[in-house]
Scaffold this motif. Structure first.
Motif, PDB file in Angstrom:
ATOM      1  N   GLY B  15      -9.693 -11.836  -0.707  1.00 37.73           N
ATOM      2  CA  GLY B  15      -9.887 -12.511   0.572  1.00 37.73           C
ATOM      3  C   GLY B  15      -8.599 -12.870   1.291  1.00 37.73           C
ATOM      4  O   GLY B  15      -8.596 -13.040   2.504  1.00 37.73           O
ATOM      5  N   THR B  16      -7.479 -12.979   0.560  1.00 35.86           N
ATOM      6  CA  THR B  16      -6.232 -13.336   1.233  1.00 35.86           C
ATOM      7  C   THR B  16      -5.308 -12.136   1.434  1.00 35.86           C
ATOM      8  O   THR B  16      -4.298 -12.252   2.112  1.00 35.86           O
ATOM      9  CB  THR B  16      -5.470 -14.441   0.473  1.00 35.86           C
ATOM     10  OG1 THR B  16      -5.264 -13.992  -0.874  1.00 35.86           O
ATOM     11  CG2 THR B  16      -6.264 -15.732   0.448  1.00 35.86           C
ATOM     12  N   GLY B  17      -5.644 -10.986   0.841  1.00 36.09           N
ATOM     13  CA  GLY B  17      -4.807  -9.803   1.030  1.00 36.09           C
ATOM     14  C   GLY B  17      -5.151  -8.732   0.014  1.00 36.09           C
ATOM     15  O   GLY B  17      -5.921  -8.967  -0.918  1.00 36.09           O
ATOM     16  N   CYS B  18      -4.592  -7.522   0.218  1.00 32.13           N
ATOM     17  CA  CYS B  18      -4.808  -6.454  -0.760  1.00 32.13           C
ATOM     18  C   CYS B  18      -3.466  -5.924  -1.241  1.00 32.13           C
ATOM     19  O   CYS B  18      -2.443  -6.086  -0.579  1.00 32.13           O
ATOM     20  CB  CYS B  18      -5.658  -5.332  -0.164  1.00 32.13           C
ATOM     21  SG  CYS B  18      -4.910  -4.452   1.221  1.00 32.13           S
ATOM     22  N   ARG B  19      -3.483  -5.304  -2.408  1.00 33.98           N
ATOM     23  CA  ARG B  19      -2.264  -4.728  -2.991  1.00 33.98           C
ATOM     24  C   ARG B  19      -2.588  -3.340  -3.529  1.00 33.98           C
ATOM     25  O   ARG B  19      -3.668  -3.125  -4.102  1.00 33.98           O
ATOM     26  CB  ARG B  19      -1.735  -5.608  -4.125  1.00 33.98           C
ATOM     27  CG  ARG B  19      -1.220  -6.964  -3.647  1.00 33.98           C
ATOM     28  CD  ARG B  19      -0.548  -7.728  -4.758  1.00 33.98           C
ATOM     29  NE  ARG B  19      -1.468  -8.019  -5.854  1.00 33.98           N
ATOM     30  CZ  ARG B  19      -1.088  -8.359  -7.084  1.00 33.98           C
ATOM     31  NH1 ARG B  19       0.189  -8.424  -7.388  1.00 33.98           N
ATOM     32  NH2 ARG B  19      -1.989  -8.604  -8.011  1.00 33.98           N
ATOM     33  N   VAL B  20      -1.668  -2.442  -3.351  1.00 33.31           N
ATOM     34  CA  VAL B  20      -1.827  -1.073  -3.859  1.00 33.31           C
ATOM     35  C   VAL B  20      -0.597  -0.759  -4.702  1.00 33.31           C
ATOM     36  O   VAL B  20       0.533  -1.090  -4.310  1.00 33.31           O
ATOM     37  CB  VAL B  20      -1.923  -0.065  -2.694  1.00 33.31           C
ATOM     38  CG1 VAL B  20      -1.922   1.370  -3.230  1.00 33.31           C
ATOM     39  CG2 VAL B  20      -3.171  -0.325  -1.873  1.00 33.31           C
ATOM     40  N   VAL B  29       6.355   2.537 -11.605  1.00 32.36           N
ATOM     41  CA  VAL B  29       5.855   2.377 -10.236  1.00 32.36           C
ATOM     42  C   VAL B  29       6.561   3.363  -9.316  1.00 32.36           C
ATOM     43  O   VAL B  29       7.785   3.337  -9.180  1.00 32.36           O
ATOM     44  CB  VAL B  29       6.063   0.924  -9.742  1.00 32.36           C
ATOM     45  CG1 VAL B  29       5.573   0.795  -8.288  1.00 32.36           C
ATOM     46  CG2 VAL B  29       5.324  -0.053 -10.637  1.00 32.36           C
ATOM     47  N   LEU B  30       5.782   4.233  -8.667  1.00 33.00           N
ATOM     48  CA  LEU B  30       6.326   5.200  -7.718  1.00 33.00           C
ATOM     49  C   LEU B  30       6.347   4.617  -6.307  1.00 33.00           C
ATOM     50  O   LEU B  30       7.197   4.959  -5.491  1.00 33.00           O
ATOM     51  CB  LEU B  30       5.471   6.476  -7.733  1.00 33.00           C
ATOM     52  CG  LEU B  30       5.281   7.149  -9.102  1.00 33.00           C
ATOM     53  CD1 LEU B  30       4.325   8.328  -8.987  1.00 33.00           C
ATOM     54  CD2 LEU B  30       6.633   7.606  -9.655  1.00 33.00           C
ATOM     55  N   GLY B  31       5.395   3.722  -6.023  1.00 37.56           N
ATOM     56  CA  GLY B  31       5.322   3.120  -4.703  1.00 37.56           C
ATOM     57  C   GLY B  31       4.302   2.000  -4.706  1.00 37.56           C
ATOM     58  O   GLY B  31       3.325   2.051  -5.466  1.00 37.56           O
ATOM     59  N   ALA B  32       4.535   0.961  -3.895  1.00 39.52           N
ATOM     60  CA  ALA B  32       3.604  -0.166  -3.841  1.00 39.52           C
ATOM     61  C   ALA B  32       3.583  -0.739  -2.438  1.00 39.52           C
ATOM     62  O   ALA B  32       4.541  -0.557  -1.675  1.00 39.52           O
ATOM     63  CB  ALA B  32       4.008  -1.242  -4.849  1.00 39.52           C
ATOM     64  N   ALA B  33       2.482  -1.404  -2.081  1.00 38.50           N
ATOM     65  CA  ALA B  33       2.395  -2.021  -0.748  1.00 38.50           C
ATOM     66  C   ALA B  33       1.373  -3.148  -0.771  1.00 38.50           C
ATOM     67  O   ALA B  33       0.471  -3.178  -1.609  1.00 38.50           O
ATOM     68  CB  ALA B  33       1.998  -0.965   0.286  1.00 38.50           C
ATOM     69  N   ARG B  34       1.573  -4.045   0.161  1.00 43.39           N
ATOM     70  CA  ARG B  34       0.615  -5.130   0.366  1.00 43.39           C
ATOM     71  C   ARG B  34      -0.018  -4.969   1.736  1.00 43.39           C
ATOM     72  O   ARG B  34       0.628  -4.459   2.653  1.00 43.39           O
ATOM     73  CB  ARG B  34       1.328  -6.490   0.353  1.00 43.39           C
ATOM     74  CG  ARG B  34       1.760  -6.950  -1.010  1.00 43.39           C
ATOM     75  CD  ARG B  34       2.666  -8.179  -0.899  1.00 43.39           C
ATOM     76  NE  ARG B  34       3.078  -8.613  -2.212  1.00 43.39           N
ATOM     77  CZ  ARG B  34       2.354  -9.421  -2.994  1.00 43.39           C
ATOM     78  NH1 ARG B  34       1.207  -9.919  -2.549  1.00 43.39           N
ATOM     79  NH2 ARG B  34       2.773  -9.762  -4.196  1.00 43.39           N
ATOM     80  N   GLY B  35      -1.267  -5.448   1.868  1.00 41.40           N
ATOM     81  CA  GLY B  35      -1.925  -5.356   3.166  1.00 41.40           C
ATOM     82  C   GLY B  35      -2.760  -6.594   3.452  1.00 41.40           C
ATOM     83  O   GLY B  35      -2.714  -7.574   2.701  1.00 41.40           O
ATOM     84  N   ALA B  54      -2.576   0.135   3.517  1.00 37.59           N
ATOM     85  CA  ALA B  54      -1.707  -0.167   2.374  1.00 37.59           C
ATOM     86  C   ALA B  54      -1.548   1.065   1.481  1.00 37.59           C
ATOM     87  O   ALA B  54      -0.459   1.319   0.952  1.00 37.59           O
ATOM     88  CB  ALA B  54      -2.278  -1.352   1.582  1.00 37.59           C
ATOM     89  N   VAL B  55      -2.621   1.838   1.342  1.00 36.40           N
ATOM     90  CA  VAL B  55      -2.543   3.070   0.535  1.00 36.40           C
ATOM     91  C   VAL B  55      -1.520   4.031   1.154  1.00 36.40           C
ATOM     92  O   VAL B  55      -0.659   4.583   0.458  1.00 36.40           O
ATOM     93  CB  VAL B  55      -3.927   3.753   0.438  1.00 36.40           C
ATOM     94  CG1 VAL B  55      -3.786   5.207  -0.031  1.00 36.40           C
ATOM     95  CG2 VAL B  55      -4.842   2.971  -0.503  1.00 36.40           C
TER      96      VAL B  55
END
Lengths: 296, 296
Positions: B15-20, B29-35, B54-55
């Motif tokens: 509910g407060t955000g997503c993470r990939v 870890v090859l890559g990460a992001a927040r959304g 984010a993906v």
């Protein structure tokens, strides 16, 4: 001809509608009217308009003019009155020289006890307990469903759904009541969760008659919910010192259902309510008139 | 060069955000992001958009193209996924050939246990208890604040305000906790009633740290609330048969606060969570990849 100074007006405002009754010194109804919803917190503008319209309709039926209304003795009990400024806002909107306004708990108690001292247990969609002595009235409860309203219709309905959740999770035994409620609102847990997320107090309260019926029939979950409700009411009664002639009135749509469940010594004090919240408003308006007459 | 078939992607939506997070076969870890927020029940459109953005951001950081993504092994745990059709709607919106989607309870459990068997007690704004065996996972709770979420932050905060109401009515003793909450939200009962009427689960949960601190300090009302919460958790644990090597993990923002209050024999089984819900999503995606590799 009746002196206009003896005109007494009672107003009862609630979330589903308002009622106005104009009576003479002997309690004879001169005119009465019903109007739209009157909960001041939910909708102050409609509340003032709906009560004003009903007052004018009742006055027309009674053949009273504005001069008569100005000198009437008036009390209004209105749902959602939370402060002195709320009460003043309603009083100023009405066509009376002087009109006292309280929330509808005050008129419910005055109507039920009709001038006697004792306890009022009011159980409808919400709930409260009031203890009226010659020194004044103490109110317990009325905090709303999130914080209280124990034993109310909304509280009973929600508590029964909480038993459904526990039964689904295998933490309590299911019963006819929980099975019936799951069929009615579910059948899947997510359906019940969706219902509960959006349910108003009235939506929960609509389940309460089933809960009380189940408890009467010995349903284990129905009884559990009702026992919790009774435990709260008994704690309230334990904090109250009844005098010899004090009475106990069970009011609201569900109040009388609790009579048979209360302790025998409580049951012995129960009498039917003397009247409604509208009767209470008239009673308070008349008391005010008597006081004014004594002092004048 | 890493084979694209070994790309594993975990998605955590809340509910407060997503993470990939995109990792290789060795967990690098090859890559990460927040959304942005991703609760499918509250806002399905934003959920799909925020996760997709984010993906793509994480894929760009990892230097992966759409062909690589199409062949990745992916699991997404998303708040508010209540049905298979919810899960399919999210899976179809994402740029993967195959992506399994569950609610975030499943990924929370997978992350906390990291493949071991045992119990997860998750206590944040909401709450649930999960029991994972080799045969599958049983979930208890998660019914939301109206019907359950016992011991959760929202439940603790609301229960403390209920104690305030009882204390104001003279039905329980006031304490530092109830006095402090009344000063903070009131001071008049009608202020607290107004707060509670409009409060979200998060608003109630904001009071929970104070409740737990008060209980730790011996406050009578804080302890009463925490004891009720513990009674529920112990009932859940009583319904679960732990095997010899089963562990207990307390997750969520408030879970670890309960460790010291639980029964000694429960405490003995507690270990720190192996990882987060995002770790759980990666773990589930990798398990799926391993399974696929075994069968191919």
């Amino acid at each position: 001809m009746t002196s206009v100074s003896e005109i007494v007006i009672g107003i009862d405002g609630g979330g589903t509608g308002c009622r106005v009754s104009i009576v003479d010194a002997d309690g004879r109804v001169l005119g009465a009217a019903r109007g739209g919803a009157a909960n001041f917190t939910s909708d102050p503008v409609s509340t003032k308009r709906n009560i004003t319209l009903a007052v004018h309709e009742a006055a027309a039926k009674a053949g009273l003019g504005s001069d008569d209304l100005m000198r009437a003795s008036v009390h209004a009990g209105v749902a959602g009155v939370l402060s002195t400024s709320d009460a003043e806002a309603i009083a100023h909107a009405l066509p009376f020289h002087s009109c006292t306004v309280t929330d509808d708990q005050v008129t419910t108690v005055a109507g039920a006890l009709g001038g006697r001292t004792g306890v009022v247990i009011s159980i409808g969609t919400g709930s409260f307990v009031a203890f009226a002595t010659n020194e004044g009235t103490r109110f317990i409860g009325g905090w709303g469903l999130q914080l209280g309203d124990q034993a109310s219709g909304a509280w009973l309905g929600r508590a029964a759904l909480q038993r459904c959740a526990l039964a689904q999770d295998g933490l309590v035994e299911p019963s006819d009541l929980t099975n019936r409620l799951m069929s009615r609102l579910g059948p899947k847990p997510r359906d019940v969760i969706a219902f509960a997320r959006n349910a108003s107090a009235s939506d929960f309260a609509a389940l309460a008659p089933d809960v009380l019926d189940a408890a009467d029939a010995g349903d284990i979950n129905g009884r559990h919910v009702v026992q919790d409700a009774l435990a709260y009411l008994e704690v309230c009664l334990d904090r109250i010192s009844l005098a010899k002639d004090d009475i106990i009135c069970l009011t609201g749509g569900l109040g009388p259902r609790f009579a048979a469940w209360l302790r025998p010594r409580t049951q012995a004090e129960i009498v039917p309510p003397a009247g409604t919240a509208l009767d209470g408003a008239i009673w308070l308006a008349r008391e005010k008139y008597k006081e004014w007459k004594c002092n004048s």
